[in-house]
Design a protein around this motif. Structure first.
Motif, PDB file in Angstrom:
ATOM      1  N   LEU A  30       5.623   0.870  -4.170  1.00  0.00           N
ATOM      2  CA  LEU A  30       4.588   2.557  -4.586  1.00  0.00           C
ATOM      3  C   LEU A  30       5.546   2.897  -4.524  1.00  0.00           C
ATOM      4  N   ILE A  31       4.841   3.756  -5.751  1.00  0.00           N
ATOM      5  CA  ILE A  31       5.632   4.265  -6.804  1.00  0.00           C
ATOM      6  C   ILE A  31       4.815   5.556  -7.057  1.00  0.00           C
ATOM      7  N   THR A  32       5.052   6.929  -6.724  1.00  0.00           N
ATOM      8  CA  THR A  32       4.618   7.730  -6.126  1.00  0.00           C
ATOM      9  C   THR A  32       4.845   9.564  -6.816  1.00  0.00           C
ATOM     10  N   ASN A  33       4.310  10.639  -7.635  1.00  0.00           N
ATOM     11  CA  ASN A  33       5.615  11.299  -7.515  1.00  0.00           C
ATOM     12  C   ASN A  33       4.870  12.377  -6.875  1.00  0.00           C
ATOM     13  N   LYS A  34       3.763  12.198  -5.902  1.00  0.00           N
ATOM     14  CA  LYS A  34       3.008  13.743  -4.910  1.00  0.00           C
ATOM     15  C   LYS A  34       3.171  12.583  -3.565  1.00  0.00           C
ATOM     16  N   ASP A  35       4.032  13.974  -3.117  1.00  0.00           N
ATOM     17  CA  ASP A  35       3.880  12.953  -1.772  1.00  0.00           C
ATOM     18  C   ASP A  35       1.755  12.227  -0.562  1.00  0.00           C
ATOM     19  N   ASP A  36       1.531  13.499  -1.197  1.00  0.00           N
ATOM     20  CA  ASP A  36      -0.124  13.453  -0.520  1.00  0.00           C
ATOM     21  C   ASP A  36      -0.641  12.018  -0.428  1.00  0.00           C
ATOM     22  N   LEU A  37      -0.484  11.631  -2.274  1.00  0.00           N
ATOM     23  CA  LEU A  37      -0.632  11.055  -2.983  1.00  0.00           C
ATOM     24  C   LEU A  37      -0.603   9.281  -2.066  1.00  0.00           C
ATOM     25  N   ALA A  38       0.876  10.138  -1.845  1.00  0.00           N
ATOM     26  CA  ALA A  38       1.513   8.421  -1.300  1.00  0.00           C
ATOM     27  C   ALA A  38       1.057   7.773  -0.539  1.00  0.00           C
ATOM     28  N   LYS A  39       1.183   9.376   0.736  1.00  0.00           N
ATOM     29  CA  LYS A  39       0.395   9.542   2.378  1.00  0.00           C
ATOM     30  C   LYS A  39      -0.942   8.847   2.561  1.00  0.00           C
ATOM     31  N   ARG A  40      -1.763   9.173   1.432  1.00  0.00           N
ATOM     32  CA  ARG A  40      -3.315   8.578   1.626  1.00  0.00           C
ATOM     33  C   ARG A  40      -3.490   7.267   1.017  1.00  0.00           C
ATOM     34  N   ILE A  41      -2.453   6.898  -0.056  1.00  0.00           N
ATOM     35  CA  ILE A  41      -2.416   4.540  -0.146  1.00  0.00           C
ATOM     36  C   ILE A  41      -1.849   4.164   0.815  1.00  0.00           C
ATOM     37  N   ILE A  42      -0.856   4.464   1.109  1.00  0.00           N
ATOM     38  CA  ILE A  42      -0.702   4.011   3.144  1.00  0.00           C
ATOM     39  C   ILE A  42      -1.529   4.171   4.384  1.00  0.00           C
ATOM     40  N   ASP A  43      -2.246   5.633   4.244  1.00  0.00           N
ATOM     41  CA  ASP A  43      -3.419   5.140   4.726  1.00  0.00           C
ATOM     42  C   ASP A  43      -4.224   4.234   4.579  1.00  0.00           C
ATOM     43  N   GLN A  44      -4.770   4.602   3.531  1.00  0.00           N
ATOM     44  CA  GLN A  44      -5.801   3.370   2.733  1.00  0.00           C
ATOM     45  C   GLN A  44      -4.814   1.783   3.561  1.00  0.00           C
ATOM     46  N   HIS A  45      -3.857   1.454   3.352  1.00  0.00           N
ATOM     47  CA  HIS A  45      -2.999   0.264   3.718  1.00  0.00           C
ATOM     48  C   HIS A  45      -3.392   0.072   4.989  1.00  0.00           C
ATOM     49  N   LEU A  46      -2.648   1.035   5.528  1.00  0.00           N
ATOM     50  CA  LEU A  46      -2.770   0.345   7.285  1.00  0.00           C
ATOM     51  C   LEU A  46      -3.691   0.664   7.967  1.00  0.00           C
ATOM     52  N   ASP A  47      -5.064   1.412   7.914  1.00  0.00           N
ATOM     53  CA  ASP A  47      -5.819   1.697   8.192  1.00  0.00           C
ATOM     54  C   ASP A  47      -7.407   1.009   7.775  1.00  0.00           C
ATOM     55  N   GLY A  48      -7.531   0.541   6.457  1.00  0.00           N
ATOM     56  CA  GLY A  48      -8.264   0.207   5.583  1.00  0.00           C
ATOM     57  C   GLY A  48      -9.106   1.651   5.332  1.00  0.00           C
ATOM     58  N   GLY A  49     -10.433   1.299   5.350  1.00  0.00           N
ATOM     59  CA  GLY A  49     -11.137   2.734   5.241  1.00  0.00           C
ATOM     60  C   GLY A  49     -12.591   2.561   3.506  1.00  0.00           C
ATOM     61  N   THR A  50     -13.378   3.244   3.440  1.00  0.00           N
ATOM     62  CA  THR A  50     -14.527   3.233   2.534  1.00  0.00           C
ATOM     63  C   THR A  50     -13.963   3.752   1.716  1.00  0.00           C
ATOM     64  N   GLU A  51     -12.951   5.098   1.252  1.00  0.00           N
ATOM     65  CA  GLU A  51     -13.094   5.897   0.685  1.00  0.00           C
ATOM     66  C   GLU A  51     -11.637   5.184  -0.912  1.00  0.00           C
ATOM     67  N   SER A  52     -12.448   4.021  -1.675  1.00  0.00           N
ATOM     68  CA  SER A  52     -11.871   3.636  -2.716  1.00  0.00           C
ATOM     69  C   SER A  52     -12.623   3.022  -2.966  1.00  0.00           C
ATOM     70  N   LEU A  53     -11.686   2.630  -4.112  1.00  0.00           N
ATOM     71  CA  LEU A  53     -12.893   2.109  -6.205  1.00  0.00           C
ATOM     72  C   LEU A  53     -13.991   1.142  -5.470  1.00  0.00           C
ATOM     73  N   VAL A  54     -12.948   0.130  -4.805  1.00  0.00           N
ATOM     74  CA  VAL A  54     -14.037  -0.993  -5.191  1.00  0.00           C
ATOM     75  C   VAL A  54     -15.966  -0.560  -3.726  1.00  0.00           C
ATOM     76  N   ASN A  55     -15.923   0.501  -3.483  1.00  0.00           N
ATOM     77  CA  ASN A  55     -16.707   0.808  -2.687  1.00  0.00           C
ATOM     78  C   ASN A  55     -17.616   1.801  -4.102  1.00  0.00           C
ATOM     79  N   GLN A  56     -17.054   2.116  -5.139  1.00  0.00           N
ATOM     80  CA  GLN A  56     -17.976   2.709  -6.339  1.00  0.00           C
ATOM     81  C   GLN A  56     -18.974   2.098  -6.931  1.00  0.00           C
TER      82      GLN A  56
END
Length: 195
Positions: free
Chosen positions: A138-164
């Motif tokens: 993972l390479i990103t320029n924003k801490d918040d975005l990095a944390k959201r991607i890591i959270d999604q990777h570790l926890d899963g969840g429904t906030e994802s493009l694949v559900n839109q």
């Protein structure tokens, strides 16, 4: 944006018929004898040494599962996700990149910062955040975005493009074989004030 097999692009560039013609051009011959090109070759040699394989094989191993680019309107951040052959490949890549960064910054304070988030080690170089998520880089320029991607990777969840719905419809139009494919949700970008 998705590039599922970047090694095919590398092969195309290396084996393209124009390559031999370019190599015969005087400007090219002059350029490959320049001090800057010799420094570049030294860097490639160091990279190959750290990776334990020729550069083109190393790039194929680094991006064996594809390269994915994303822009997040909410954070105004960009992310690159690269699926490597395995975690060891990413560890070797990190060593190669860090060595190059430290050589380039001789005499200056170490530009590499180290931190942790949810048990994962993350690094920052000039405001670029880098972390390994299993065999994903993972390479990103924003801490918040990095944390959201890591959270999604570790926890899963429904906030994802694949559900839109729009993304599902767009994926249905994707050809079976492609070099690169991209999807843009203009409404979300506009609503976030990025346009």
């Amino acid at each position: 944006t998705e590039i599922p097999e970047p090694q095919k692009l590398i092969e195309l560039l290396l084996e393209h018929p124009l390559r031999s013609k370019i190599e015969k051009v005087d400007a090219y011959r002059k350029a490959i004898k320049s001090p800057d090109f010799l420094k570049f070759q030294l860097g490639v040699g160091l990279f190959e040494g750290n990776m334990g394989m020729p550069w083109n094989e190393a790039l194929s191993a680094i991006a064996a599962g594809g390269i994915y680019f994303a822009f997040d309107a909410k954070s105004q951040g960009a992310a690159v996700l690269i699926k490597a052959k395995d975690l060891d490949t990413l560890i070797n890549l990190r060593k190669a990149v860090f060595q190059a960064v430290q050589v380039a910054s001789q005499g200056k304070p170490d530009p590499i910062k180290k931190g942790e988030y949810r048990g994962l080690t993350a690094y920052e170089i000039n405001n670029v955040k880098i972390s390994a998520l299993d065999s994903w880089l993972l390479i990103t320029n924003k801490d918040d975005l990095a944390k959201r991607i890591i959270d999604q990777h570790l926890d899963g969840g429904t906030e994802s493009l694949v559900n839109q719905k729009q993304f599902i419809a767009a994926v249905a139009t994707k050809p079976e074989a492609f070099t690169a494919w991209s999807y843009t949700d203009i409404a979300t970008i506009r609503d976030a004030g990025a346009m």
